[in-house]
Design a protein around this motif. Structure first.
Motif, PDB file in Angstrom:
ATOM      1  N   TYR A  80      20.731 -29.677 -39.968  1.00 15.28           N
ATOM      2  CA  TYR A  80      20.660 -30.067 -41.548  1.00 15.28           C
ATOM      3  C   TYR A  80      19.690 -28.233 -42.025  1.00 15.28           C
ATOM      4  CZ  TYR A  80      15.377 -31.597 -41.327  1.00 15.28           C
ATOM      5  OH  TYR A  80      14.488 -31.017 -40.879  1.00 15.28           O
ATOM      6  N   GLN A  81      18.873 -27.431 -41.737  1.00 15.26           N
ATOM      7  CA  GLN A  81      17.839 -26.972 -42.104  1.00 15.26           C
ATOM      8  C   GLN A  81      18.965 -25.486 -42.492  1.00 15.26           C
ATOM      9  OE1 GLN A  81      14.597 -25.611 -39.797  1.00 15.26           O
ATOM     10  NE2 GLN A  81      13.483 -28.480 -39.423  1.00 15.26           N
ATOM     11  N   TRP A  82      19.852 -25.802 -41.085  1.00  8.41           N
ATOM     12  CA  TRP A  82      20.820 -24.195 -42.237  1.00  8.41           C
ATOM     13  C   TRP A  82      20.900 -24.544 -43.513  1.00  8.41           C
ATOM     14  CZ3 TRP A  82      22.871 -20.459 -39.569  1.00  8.41           C
ATOM     15  CH2 TRP A  82      23.536 -19.869 -39.547  1.00  8.41           C
ATOM     16  N   ILE A 107      18.947 -34.956 -48.439  1.00  6.71           N
ATOM     17  CA  ILE A 107      19.803 -34.706 -47.845  1.00  6.71           C
ATOM     18  C   ILE A 107      21.418 -35.814 -47.680  1.00  6.71           C
ATOM     19  CG2 ILE A 107      19.490 -32.868 -46.612  1.00  6.71           C
ATOM     20  CD1 ILE A 107      19.711 -34.378 -43.827  1.00  6.71           C
ATOM     21  N   ASP A 108      22.716 -35.327 -47.952  1.00  7.76           N
ATOM     22  CA  ASP A 108      23.110 -36.535 -47.600  1.00  7.76           C
ATOM     23  C   ASP A 108      24.816 -36.264 -46.313  1.00  7.76           C
ATOM     24  OD1 ASP A 108      25.131 -34.518 -48.467  1.00  7.76           O
ATOM     25  OD2 ASP A 108      24.816 -35.252 -51.237  1.00  7.76           O
ATOM     26  N   GLU A 109      25.834 -37.123 -47.043  1.00  4.81           N
ATOM     27  CA  GLU A 109      26.664 -37.105 -45.280  1.00  4.81           C
ATOM     28  C   GLU A 109      27.132 -35.790 -45.498  1.00  4.81           C
ATOM     29  OE1 GLU A 109      30.218 -39.214 -43.867  1.00  4.81           O
ATOM     30  OE2 GLU A 109      28.901 -40.214 -44.998  1.00  4.81           O
ATOM     31  N   GLN A 110      27.391 -35.258 -47.342  1.00  3.24           N
ATOM     32  CA  GLN A 110      28.384 -34.151 -47.041  1.00  3.24           C
ATOM     33  C   GLN A 110      26.748 -32.762 -47.048  1.00  3.24           C
ATOM     34  OE1 GLN A 110      30.633 -33.528 -50.976  1.00  3.24           O
ATOM     35  NE2 GLN A 110      29.556 -31.903 -51.445  1.00  3.24           N
ATOM     36  N   MET A 111      25.987 -32.893 -47.579  1.00  8.65           N
ATOM     37  CA  MET A 111      25.171 -31.473 -46.789  1.00  8.65           C
ATOM     38  C   MET A 111      25.393 -31.733 -45.565  1.00  8.65           C
ATOM     39  SD  MET A 111      21.966 -32.121 -49.976  1.00  8.65           S
ATOM     40  CE  MET A 111      22.077 -32.752 -51.219  1.00  8.65           C
ATOM     41  N   ALA A 112      25.105 -32.370 -44.727  1.00  6.35           N
ATOM     42  CA  ALA A 112      24.555 -32.455 -43.467  1.00  6.35           C
ATOM     43  C   ALA A 112      25.941 -32.258 -41.958  1.00  6.35           C
ATOM     44  CB  ALA A 112      24.833 -33.882 -42.601  1.00  6.35           C
ATOM     45  N   HIS A 113      27.345 -32.997 -43.033  1.00 10.78           N
ATOM     46  CA  HIS A 113      28.319 -31.779 -42.249  1.00 10.78           C
ATOM     47  C   HIS A 113      28.502 -30.316 -42.256  1.00 10.78           C
ATOM     48  CE1 HIS A 113      32.674 -31.062 -42.135  1.00 10.78           C
ATOM     49  NE2 HIS A 113      32.541 -32.213 -41.007  1.00 10.78           N
ATOM     50  N   ALA A 114      28.264 -29.727 -43.458  1.00  6.06           N
ATOM     51  CA  ALA A 114      28.111 -28.266 -43.667  1.00  6.06           C
ATOM     52  C   ALA A 114      27.320 -27.282 -43.468  1.00  6.06           C
ATOM     53  CB  ALA A 114      28.281 -28.237 -45.508  1.00  6.06           C
ATOM     54  N   ALA A 115      25.911 -28.032 -43.705  1.00  5.59           N
ATOM     55  CA  ALA A 115      24.681 -27.754 -42.611  1.00  5.59           C
ATOM     56  C   ALA A 115      25.517 -27.441 -41.195  1.00  5.59           C
ATOM     57  CB  ALA A 115      23.496 -28.330 -43.025  1.00  5.59           C
ATOM     58  N   ALA A 116      26.271 -28.513 -40.354  1.00  6.44           N
ATOM     59  CA  ALA A 116      26.527 -29.107 -39.050  1.00  6.44           C
ATOM     60  C   ALA A 116      27.775 -27.758 -38.962  1.00  6.44           C
ATOM     61  CB  ALA A 116      26.533 -29.811 -38.685  1.00  6.44           C
ATOM     62  N   GLN A 117      28.507 -26.823 -39.881  1.00  4.19           N
ATOM     63  CA  GLN A 117      29.128 -26.394 -39.486  1.00  4.19           C
ATOM     64  C   GLN A 117      28.594 -25.218 -39.633  1.00  4.19           C
ATOM     65  OE1 GLN A 117      31.818 -27.026 -43.101  1.00  4.19           O
ATOM     66  NE2 GLN A 117      33.381 -27.368 -41.069  1.00  4.19           N
ATOM     67  N   GLY A 118      27.813 -24.761 -40.653  1.00  6.73           N
ATOM     68  CA  GLY A 118      27.287 -23.144 -40.314  1.00  6.73           C
ATOM     69  C   GLY A 118      26.107 -23.211 -39.031  1.00  6.73           C
ATOM     70  N   ASP A 445      34.731 -17.933 -43.699  1.00  6.26           N
ATOM     71  CA  ASP A 445      34.054 -17.355 -45.089  1.00  6.26           C
ATOM     72  C   ASP A 445      34.257 -18.590 -45.795  1.00  6.26           C
ATOM     73  OD1 ASP A 445      33.808 -15.203 -43.977  1.00  6.26           O
ATOM     74  OD2 ASP A 445      36.432 -14.650 -44.640  1.00  6.26           O
ATOM     75  N   ALA A 446      35.030 -20.004 -45.040  1.00  8.08           N
ATOM     76  CA  ALA A 446      34.695 -20.664 -45.573  1.00  8.08           C
ATOM     77  C   ALA A 446      33.594 -21.798 -45.706  1.00  8.08           C
ATOM     78  CB  ALA A 446      36.310 -22.003 -45.423  1.00  8.08           C
ATOM     79  N   ILE A 447      32.831 -21.982 -44.311  1.00  5.56           N
ATOM     80  CA  ILE A 447      32.010 -21.702 -44.155  1.00  5.56           C
ATOM     81  C   ILE A 447      30.915 -21.405 -44.848  1.00  5.56           C
ATOM     82  CG2 ILE A 447      30.448 -22.690 -42.096  1.00  5.56           C
ATOM     83  CD1 ILE A 447      32.548 -23.298 -40.577  1.00  5.56           C
ATOM     84  N   ALA A 448      31.138 -19.993 -44.750  1.00  4.40           N
ATOM     85  CA  ALA A 448      29.585 -19.454 -45.743  1.00  4.40           C
ATOM     86  C   ALA A 448      30.214 -19.735 -47.277  1.00  4.40           C
ATOM     87  CB  ALA A 448      30.004 -17.710 -45.553  1.00  4.40           C
TER      88      ALA A 448
END
Length: 465
Positions: A80-82, A107-118, A445-448
């Motif tokens: 999540y710290q990403w 943080i919420d679910e959407q943020m956690a998923h994005a941060a995990a992807q990064g 690029d989408a993850i960024a």
């Protein structure tokens, strides 16, 4: 070791003409060797060319100029710290936590998923094949954070351990996080058990496993530590937490519990071969002996320890005593690069600043920390972490014939001491997930873009309070 699929039917990949560092018990290496992958297993490897007349060879890779190693294993992280990187850059641990908890608690679910992807993308493209995430911030109403993280790892194609964390000591009880971002004892235990039931796979080639992981002695109650250990052993899963990271933590344990961190862990059932601790910077001889006696593992995070001025862990002494040690990225709010392959170099260099100086670690010891050492810490040393017949086909081809490495004759020294080596191919469970430094399983690029947007959204929400 579980048997592979029927050898007559399985599809094979042959990799030839590369140097091979197996990181097996004998440290076997081949200056010019080959590997044969059969399905999701390593079928054979050795010097020279692969055997003739192999059946069902669907792909041959000419790996001239490359070094093949086991895939890297990350033993400690906070995905999540990403989306909070680059903040509180001149703080020690406690001040850093005080500065960032108000943001993390939004943080919420959407943020956690994005941060995990990064987080996963950065590690995977740098040779990590087994990752873990210690997630312990569960704000009320934030959604299914564990599910979001596990989904991101599955999509990336990385072998994964979720250390389902928890905190039940909020501000009103003398802890650091806001009260709305901690769980009650009963809720934390129930949610952890549910996560294990839903997601943990105990099979030989499991892609997802779950550990029980209360955050740290200063953010959870003694009862959560004790009952968490009992829960993990009842469920047959591993245990993880932070330990002995700073001098402030040691002082806290003495003031609150009347003993140091290691004695406190032992009193709550938190030493054992099914346990691994992050950091373990401030360990005396007695502490190291207790970890060695109980086979308690350590996740060594050199870059984060330096970033937060925590100190230098006594890794050479731990290894000499027989303590299992692996490497960790740690959360990217205290290691902004988010890469594990750079930790090979940093582990060697930082430990040579300690009392053992040039004898602290060798390049091959550093590679072992990042591969088999990490696999053993996660309880998966029989399955991955070295290149041996019957083990899972988790491996990396590092390109060492470019300008950054071509004049270094020793390929392991080139990988560990040289510039960050390009990853030509990374395989997890026999499936290639990286090619020529780019992910095959995700759009970088989408993850960024997504992580940038979620970082800005989190900053805005935190500012609004």
């Amino acid at each position: 070791m579980a048997p592979p699929a029927d050898p007559r039917a399985v599809e094979r990949t042959v990799i030839e003409n590369c140097a091979v560092a197996t990181v097996d018990a004998a440290g076997t290496e081949y200056a010019d060797g080959h590997l044969v992958l059969a399905g999701n297993r390593i079928e054979s490897l050795g010097a020279g060319k692969a055997p003739e007349n192999l059946r069902n060879v669907v792909r041959r890779i000419d790996a001239t100029g490359h070094l093949a190693t086991p895939g890297l294993v990350n033993t400690h992280h906070h995905f999540y710290q990403w989306i909070t990187r680059g903040l509180a850059t001149d703080h020690n641990l406690f001040d850093w936590l005080v500065a960032l908890y108000p943001t993390w608690s939004r943080i919420d679910e959407q943020m956690a998923h994005a941060a995990a992807q990064g987080s996963l993308a950065m590690m995977a493209r740098g040779g990590v094949t087994t990752a873990m995430d210690h997630h312990y911030v569960f704000p009320r109403g934030a959604g299914d954070l564990s599910g979001a993280i596990i989904s991101a790892a599955a999509d990336m194609g990385v072998r994964f351990t979720l250390a389902r964390g928890s905190m039940d000591r909020g501000e009103k009880d003398g802890g650091l996080p806001p009260d709305f971002a901690v769980e009650s004892l009963d809720d934390a235990l129930a949610a952890t058990e549910e996560t294990v039931a839903r997601h943990h796979d105990a099979s030989f080639d499991a892609m997802t496993q779950v550990a029980v992981a209360p955050c740290s002695p200063f953010s959870v109650s003694t009862e959560l530590m004790r009952q968490g250990a009992e829960l993990a052993r009842r469920l047959g899963v591993r245990l993880h937490t932070h330990g002995s990271e700073t001098v402030e933590e040691e002082k806290f344990c003495h003031e609150l519990f009347g003993m140091g961190p290691t004695d406190y862990f032992e009193s709550t059932g938190w030493l054992g071969e099914d346990v691994w601790m992050a950091h373990c910077v401030h360990m005396n001889d007695s502490d190291i002996a207790a970890f060695a006696r109980t086979r308690t593992g350590v996740a060594h995070c050199p870059s984060s320890n330096a970033r937060l001025a925590a100190g230098i862990a006594r890794v050479p002494d731990m290894l000499a005593a027989g303590v299992p040690v692996g490497l960790g990225v740690d959360g990217t709010a205290s290691n902004e690069s988010g890469e594990l392959h750079t930790e090979l170099r940093n582990a060697l260099l930082v430990n040579r600043l300690g009392p053992h100086r040039e004898a602290a670690l060798t390049a091959r010891q550093a590679l072992r920390l990042g591969t088999l050492g990490g696999a053993q810490v996660l309880g998966r040393g029989d399955q991955t972490g070295s290149l041996e017949p019957g083990k899972l086909a988790d491996l990396v081809l590092w390109k060492l014939d470019g300008i950054g490495h071509s004049s270094i004759a020793d390929p392991v020294a080139a990988l560990v001491l040289g510039a960050a080596a390009p990853v030509t191919a990374s395989f997890v469970n026999g499936r290639q997930i990286v090619e020529d430094g780019r992910l095959l399983t995700a759009d970088e690029d989408a993850i960024a873009r997504t992580t940038r947007d979620e970082a800005r959204r989190l900053a805005r929400i935190a500012a609004e309070g």
